[in-house]
Design a protein around this motif. Structure first.
Motif, PDB file in Angstrom:
ATOM      1  N   ARG A 250     -23.541 -28.060  46.390  1.00  0.00           N
ATOM      2  CA  ARG A 250     -23.640 -29.387  46.999  1.00  0.00           C
ATOM      3  C   ARG A 250     -24.995 -29.636  47.660  1.00  0.00           C
ATOM      4  O   ARG A 250     -25.186 -30.652  48.323  1.00  0.00           O
ATOM      5  CB  ARG A 250     -22.522 -29.573  48.026  1.00  0.00           C
ATOM      6  CG  ARG A 250     -21.130 -29.661  47.390  1.00  0.00           C
ATOM      7  CD  ARG A 250     -20.052 -29.860  48.453  1.00  0.00           C
ATOM      8  NE  ARG A 250     -18.747 -30.128  47.853  1.00  0.00           N
ATOM      9  CZ  ARG A 250     -17.901 -29.191  47.484  1.00  0.00           C
ATOM     10  NH1 ARG A 250     -18.214 -27.922  47.643  1.00  0.00           N
ATOM     11  NH2 ARG A 250     -16.727 -29.510  46.953  1.00  0.00           N
ATOM     12  N   ALA A 251     -25.914 -28.715  47.495  1.00  0.00           N
ATOM     13  CA  ALA A 251     -27.259 -28.928  48.025  1.00  0.00           C
ATOM     14  C   ALA A 251     -27.958 -30.021  47.223  1.00  0.00           C
ATOM     15  O   ALA A 251     -27.582 -30.329  46.089  1.00  0.00           O
ATOM     16  CB  ALA A 251     -28.060 -27.632  47.954  1.00  0.00           C
ATOM     17  N   THR A 252     -28.968 -30.608  47.813  1.00  0.00           N
ATOM     18  CA  THR A 252     -29.758 -31.639  47.138  1.00  0.00           C
ATOM     19  C   THR A 252     -31.172 -31.131  46.964  1.00  0.00           C
ATOM     20  O   THR A 252     -31.896 -30.914  47.940  1.00  0.00           O
ATOM     21  CB  THR A 252     -29.788 -32.943  47.953  1.00  0.00           C
ATOM     22  OG1 THR A 252     -28.450 -33.423  48.106  1.00  0.00           O
ATOM     23  CG2 THR A 252     -30.628 -33.996  47.248  1.00  0.00           C
ATOM     24  N   TRP A 253     -31.569 -30.925  45.712  1.00  0.00           N
ATOM     25  CA  TRP A 253     -32.921 -30.497  45.397  1.00  0.00           C
ATOM     26  C   TRP A 253     -33.736 -31.713  44.962  1.00  0.00           C
ATOM     27  O   TRP A 253     -33.178 -32.729  44.537  1.00  0.00           O
ATOM     28  CB  TRP A 253     -32.895 -29.450  44.278  1.00  0.00           C
ATOM     29  CG  TRP A 253     -31.877 -28.378  44.497  1.00  0.00           C
ATOM     30  CD1 TRP A 253     -30.666 -28.263  43.899  1.00  0.00           C
ATOM     31  CD2 TRP A 253     -31.963 -27.295  45.436  1.00  0.00           C
ATOM     32  NE1 TRP A 253     -29.986 -27.165  44.382  1.00  0.00           N
ATOM     33  CE2 TRP A 253     -30.764 -26.552  45.325  1.00  0.00           C
ATOM     34  CE3 TRP A 253     -32.934 -26.877  46.348  1.00  0.00           C
ATOM     35  CZ2 TRP A 253     -30.510 -25.427  46.106  1.00  0.00           C
ATOM     36  CZ3 TRP A 253     -32.687 -25.755  47.117  1.00  0.00           C
ATOM     37  CH2 TRP A 253     -31.494 -25.040  46.992  1.00  0.00           C
ATOM     38  N   THR A 254     -35.044 -31.600  45.045  1.00  0.00           N
ATOM     39  CA  THR A 254     -35.894 -32.726  44.659  1.00  0.00           C
ATOM     40  C   THR A 254     -35.623 -33.152  43.224  1.00  0.00           C
ATOM     41  O   THR A 254     -35.613 -34.354  42.904  1.00  0.00           O
ATOM     42  CB  THR A 254     -37.374 -32.356  44.843  1.00  0.00           C
ATOM     43  OG1 THR A 254     -37.595 -31.998  46.210  1.00  0.00           O
ATOM     44  CG2 THR A 254     -38.283 -33.516  44.489  1.00  0.00           C
ATOM     45  N   ASP A 255     -35.373 -32.202  42.348  1.00  0.00           N
ATOM     46  CA  ASP A 255     -35.125 -32.550  40.947  1.00  0.00           C
ATOM     47  C   ASP A 255     -33.819 -33.313  40.761  1.00  0.00           C
ATOM     48  O   ASP A 255     -33.607 -33.928  39.716  1.00  0.00           O
ATOM     49  CB  ASP A 255     -35.132 -31.284  40.086  1.00  0.00           C
ATOM     50  CG  ASP A 255     -35.119 -31.608  38.597  1.00  0.00           C
ATOM     51  OD1 ASP A 255     -35.991 -32.387  38.167  1.00  0.00           O
ATOM     52  OD2 ASP A 255     -34.235 -31.106  37.882  1.00  0.00           O
ATOM     53  N   ASP A 256     -32.919 -33.286  41.760  1.00  0.00           N
ATOM     54  CA  ASP A 256     -31.674 -34.048  41.669  1.00  0.00           C
ATOM     55  C   ASP A 256     -31.898 -35.537  41.902  1.00  0.00           C
ATOM     56  O   ASP A 256     -31.015 -36.350  41.632  1.00  0.00           O
ATOM     57  CB  ASP A 256     -30.665 -33.546  42.708  1.00  0.00           C
ATOM     58  CG  ASP A 256     -30.203 -32.121  42.438  1.00  0.00           C
ATOM     59  OD1 ASP A 256     -30.184 -31.733  41.253  1.00  0.00           O
ATOM     60  OD2 ASP A 256     -29.874 -31.407  43.400  1.00  0.00           O
ATOM     61  N   ILE A 257     -33.046 -35.890  42.448  1.00  0.00           N
ATOM     62  CA  ILE A 257     -33.299 -37.269  42.875  1.00  0.00           C
ATOM     63  C   ILE A 257     -33.974 -38.032  41.743  1.00  0.00           C
ATOM     64  O   ILE A 257     -35.056 -37.649  41.279  1.00  0.00           O
ATOM     65  CB  ILE A 257     -34.182 -37.277  44.141  1.00  0.00           C
ATOM     66  CG1 ILE A 257     -33.451 -36.537  45.281  1.00  0.00           C
ATOM     67  CG2 ILE A 257     -34.545 -38.697  44.546  1.00  0.00           C
ATOM     68  CD1 ILE A 257     -34.331 -36.211  46.455  1.00  0.00           C
ATOM     69  N   ALA A 258     -33.344 -39.110  41.279  1.00  0.00           N
ATOM     70  CA  ALA A 258     -33.894 -39.933  40.183  1.00  0.00           C
ATOM     71  C   ALA A 258     -33.469 -41.380  40.387  1.00  0.00           C
ATOM     72  O   ALA A 258     -32.476 -41.840  39.814  1.00  0.00           O
ATOM     73  CB  ALA A 258     -33.438 -39.418  38.825  1.00  0.00           C
ATOM     74  N   PRO A 259     -34.192 -42.131  41.216  1.00  0.00           N
ATOM     75  CA  PRO A 259     -33.831 -43.542  41.440  1.00  0.00           C
ATOM     76  C   PRO A 259     -33.900 -44.349  40.146  1.00  0.00           C
ATOM     77  O   PRO A 259     -34.554 -43.969  39.176  1.00  0.00           O
ATOM     78  CB  PRO A 259     -34.895 -44.011  42.442  1.00  0.00           C
ATOM     79  CG  PRO A 259     -35.481 -42.770  43.031  1.00  0.00           C
ATOM     80  CD  PRO A 259     -35.376 -41.724  41.974  1.00  0.00           C
ATOM     81  N   SER A 260     -33.237 -45.470  40.160  1.00  0.00           N
ATOM     82  CA  SER A 260     -33.259 -46.363  38.989  1.00  0.00           C
ATOM     83  C   SER A 260     -34.691 -46.760  38.665  1.00  0.00           C
ATOM     84  O   SER A 260     -35.485 -47.098  39.539  1.00  0.00           O
ATOM     85  CB  SER A 260     -32.431 -47.616  39.284  1.00  0.00           C
ATOM     86  OG  SER A 260     -32.487 -48.522  38.215  1.00  0.00           O
ATOM     87  N   GLY A 261     -35.018 -46.694  37.388  1.00  0.00           N
ATOM     88  CA  GLY A 261     -36.355 -47.084  36.940  1.00  0.00           C
ATOM     89  C   GLY A 261     -37.412 -46.017  37.083  1.00  0.00           C
ATOM     90  O   GLY A 261     -38.605 -46.306  36.942  1.00  0.00           O
ATOM     91  N   THR A 262     -36.988 -44.775  37.311  1.00  0.00           N
ATOM     92  CA  THR A 262     -37.946 -43.688  37.524  1.00  0.00           C
ATOM     93  C   THR A 262     -38.791 -43.441  36.275  1.00  0.00           C
ATOM     94  O   THR A 262     -38.277 -43.390  35.150  1.00  0.00           O
ATOM     95  CB  THR A 262     -37.213 -42.389  37.906  1.00  0.00           C
ATOM     96  OG1 THR A 262     -36.621 -42.554  39.205  1.00  0.00           O
ATOM     97  CG2 THR A 262     -38.164 -41.200  37.948  1.00  0.00           C
TER      98      THR A 262
END
Length: 797
Positions: free
Chosen positions: A25-37
């Motif tokens: 359940r950790a959040t890594w930078t690679d998990d982050i992908a906003p719309s339109g990335t």
């Protein structure tokens, strides 16, 4: 007011951080992908040194999903400056221009040439392969000594030399010390390049705010505040418009103590395209374009009396800068200047470091930066001195240790160590290892002449932890470290929020900081929330590196909690209609000392402070306080590590049979966290000693470009670690702590290599460079035997 003794400091509480990590359940930078990335992929130089004669991006731009392709010509005007060096160690240091994308010339394999942005990472990578770059290859220089020759190819022609700087330090009369010495021993020791290899590679996501005009930068970093400040300085975006968040970070080991080209480009291109921009490093990129560690040639001489007393030490270093100066590159070797004297007490000391440019990946901090290299050097030369004198290596060390001291003591390098009890520490390690029995077994094995021989190696060390204070003496132009900031506030409900400027990446700050505050405020650690790694929530901070977080950041938290308690005491006295001097505070409750009368809990005080209906005259509402701590000195953790090896003289294979470590990091907040930090550090030191080497061919091409060719030890390669702790409190901070994050990596590599050599020294082997692979050890044994054969032949003739 009286308070009770700590209840949580010194206790092995389970880490608050672990449930999220262990359950995915950790959040890594690679998990982050906003719309339109848009995803970035880089075209990197395959050559160590070349002029760029042309770049054709046409085919790449036509590839499906590609939004844009940029070269230096397209983006250079977006930057106010190049990538900065934050540690210029001398006034006359040579600093080359370092752009986020190479402009006209590439200087190492992996140098960025172009960047592709596409709607998917796969499309970006495929398009990057379509960018056609033509180069005019230039001669490259790889070896540091060769780089300083008059006719050497120049890494940066505009600098006129591959010499970056010369930094000297001297105390006492070194010439007189060596003239007086009965014996002078010299050694040449190599610190090979190593690659940090954290479990999580680097990654960055930059998201523009269409309303406010700012940017949120998610990045896998140890230093979110540095990232914010340098992004602002280089790109011209106001620091108030840049929010940097370090999500869960999967290890750093110094590689993430930097601000890289990819982070600068992510911000500039997100601004240029008004879209989120993302990049995640591949392993091959990590090996080529992330900083390497170490990279030194150490020439060390030591003068001593016949009975083993050291009179003087002389160190001359060549330090490999690589092709550019990253944030701390020049200062890493210089930082070790203060600990090459180790735990040993003698009169004269001389240190000179020359920084050298090569056509290789830039070097920078790696766990134990500077201090690991120093410990390796002084522990290798101590064993060489013992062999020269025919003495036991333990006895030589014991004769030269500083006596026990509880207040700062000036050492040969001119700095002041804070406190130490080195002999007790070393003798404890020898006792745990059963040193006399090991020597007896070694003697027996040698007499029997079997193929597997026993070796015992020491790694005595100290390190300059805390990376402080803000004003550093002894000529170190340090532009990092220093103070740390914290805020502690109690909510209306009586819960506690802690805001810290440190930024953890595995160290357990949420747990340890909760223990510190729980003891101070008399609350349970579960009622404390620690907020960190977000420059909007924690706008002030100096981040995490150099074993500084606890001694500086933890002290700031402790002091802020103390201010909260002081205010709470005044409110409690008002509510109880008593004099604050008469109150006692025990387990979160205020009452008049020596009575069983009325009492008030700190949670009730927090509620009263929030309502502000009944406060002392002139007092502001709420229980909250800020504190900044700027320590007067570094902290100086120390220890003795003992490695026991079995070396097969027929194959050169080394097995670590036992590993014993006694460490002193001052007051221990959480013993389990200390053990975990030592496990990881020792593993990395063993990795450098026996396995890891970032190799290049003679032309500067990497030959260990991925984890298939670069050996990182696995759990099955490592022994059980037998750990023990001493506690010598530091007088430089209110907690008496020193730091432990780097200690394991500092004491381990010399202990292992000394043990390898000790196992085969009776065969004539006196030197093996790291990594002491089976091939390297076997060759050293073979060369020693050939030398014996030649000597016998000459004698017979």
């Amino acid at each position: 007011m009286t308070t009770t003794a700590p209840r949580y400091i010194g206790t092995s509480l389970l880490r608050k951080e672990d449930p999220a990590l262990l359950t995915g359940r950790a959040t890594w930078t690679d998990d982050i992908a906003p719309s339109g990335t848009l995803h970035m992929a880089f075209v990197r130089s395959p050559l160590p040194h070349a002029r760029i004669t042309s770049i054709d991006t046409g085919e790449a731009k036509a590839h499906p999903g590609v939004r844009a392709v940029y070269t230096a010509e397209d983006v250079d005007h977006e930057f106010l400056a190049g990538i900065p060096c934050g540690w210029p160690v001398t006034e006359d240091i040579r600093i080359p221009d370092h752009r986020p994308l190479a402009r006209g010339e590439v200087n190492h394999v992996g140098d960025g040439v172009a960047v592709v942005l596409a709607t998917s990472a796969a499309a970006a990578r495929d398009a990057a392969d379509l960018v056609d770059v033509e180069y005019e290859e230039l001669p490259a220089v790889v070896d540091m000594a060769d780089a300083l020759a008059d006719d050497a190819p120049l890494v940066h022609e505009e600098l006129g030399s591959n010499h970056c700087y010369t930094w000297p330090l001297a105390t006492g009369d070194i010439d007189a010390a060596f003239a007086e010495a009965d014996v002078v021993v010299s050694g040449r020791y190599l610190q090979q390049r190593v690659i940090p290899s954290p479990m999580e590679p680097r990654a960055v996501v930059c998201v523009p705010d269409p309303v406010g005009g700012g940017f949120t930068v998610y990045t896998a970093t140890q230093v979110p505040h540095f990232v914010r400040d340098l992004l602002a300085a280089v790109t011209g975006v106001a620091d108030t418009k840049i929010r940097v968040i370090a999500p869960d970070v999967g290890g750093g080991f110094g590689a993430k103590l930097n601000v890289y080209a990819e982070e600068f480009l992510a911000l500039v291109l997100a601004r240029k395209l008004n879209a989120p921009v993302k990049w995640t490093e591949t392993r091959s990129e990590h090996h080529q374009a992330t900083t390497h560690g170490r990279g030194q040639i150490q020439n060390i001489s030591i003068g001593a009396t016949r009975d083993g007393r050291i009179l003087g030490m002389k160190i001359e270093l060549l330090a490999d800068m690589g092709a550019y100066l990253q944030l701390l590159t020049p200062g890493i070797a210089v930082f070790g200047a203060f600990t090459f004297c180790g735990l040993y007490d003698f009169g004269s000391y001389s240190f000179t470091c020359r920084g050298v440019f090569t056509n290789l990946t830039p070097t920078d901090a790696y766990r134990g930066a500077g201090r690991s290299e120093a410990a390796y050097g002084h522990e290798r030369i101590m064993d060489d001195l013992a062999r020269e004198l025919g003495m036991d290596p333990a006895e030589v060390r014991l004769r030269n240790l500083h006596p026990k001291f509880d207040e700062p003591r000036t050492v040969p390098s001119g700095v002041q160590y804070d406190s130490g009890d080195y002999e007790t520490c070393m003798r404890r390690a020898m006792e745990l290892a059963d040193y006399d029995a090991l020597r007896a077994e070694q003697k027996r094995r040698r007499a029997e002449g079997g193929p597997v021989q026993l070796g015992i190696g020491f790694g005595n060390f100290t390190e300059s932890g805390g990376l402080s204070p803000s004003k550093v003496a002894a000529g170190v132009r340090l532009q990092s470290g220093g103070w740390e900031q914290a805020t502690v506030r109690m909510t209306t409900s009586g819960k506690v929020e802690v805001v810290t400027g440190t930024s953890p990446h595995g160290q357990g700050h949420e747990t340890a900081w909760s223990q510190i505050v729980a003891d101070k405020l008399g609350v349970h650690p579960d009622d404390i929330e620690v907020l960190h790694s977000d420059t909007l929530i924690a706008p002030f901070g100096r981040d995490t590196y150099g074993s500084r977080s606890l001694s500086v950041g933890g002290s700031a938290v402790h002091l802020a909690a103390g201010k909260v308690l002081d205010k709470a005491m005044l409110i409690a006295a008002h509510l109880l209609e008593a004099d604050e001097k008469d109150l006692e505070f025990d387990a979160g409750t205020f009452r008049v000392a020596g009575t069983s009368g009325p009492s008030v809990t700190i949670q009730q005080v927090a509620g009263a402070a929030a309502l502000a209906a009944d406060l002392p005259e002139g007092m502001e509402p709420n229980l909250t306080a800020d504190s900044a701590f700027d320590p007067p000195n570094f902290t100086w953790p120390f220890g003795t590590h003992v490695c026991v090896t079995e070396v097969d003289t027929e194959t050169g294979f080394t097995r670590i049979r036992r590993y014993v470590a006694v460490d002193d990091c001052g007051v221990v907040v959480n013993p389990t966290i200390v053990e975990g930090q030592l496990h990881g550090g020792i593993a990395q030191g063993i990795g450098q000693a026996l396995y890891e080497h970032a190799t290049f061919d003679a032309d500067g091409n990497p030959t260990a470009g991925n984890l298939a060719s670069y050996t990182v030890p696995s759990a099955t390669d490592l022994p059980n670690f037998e750990l023990d702790q001493m506690v010598t409190p530091s007088p430089t901070n209110p907690l008496g702590v020193k730091g432990i994050g780097e200690s394991g990596s500092i004491g381990s590599s010399p202990a292992v290599v000394n043990a390898v050599i000790d196992a085969v020294a009776h065969l004539g082997v006196t030197h093996v460079d790291m990594p002491a692979t089976p091939q390297a050890v076997w060759r050293a044994i073979a060369e020693a035997r050939r030398g014996d054969n030649r000597a016998s032949a000459e004698q017979n003739s």
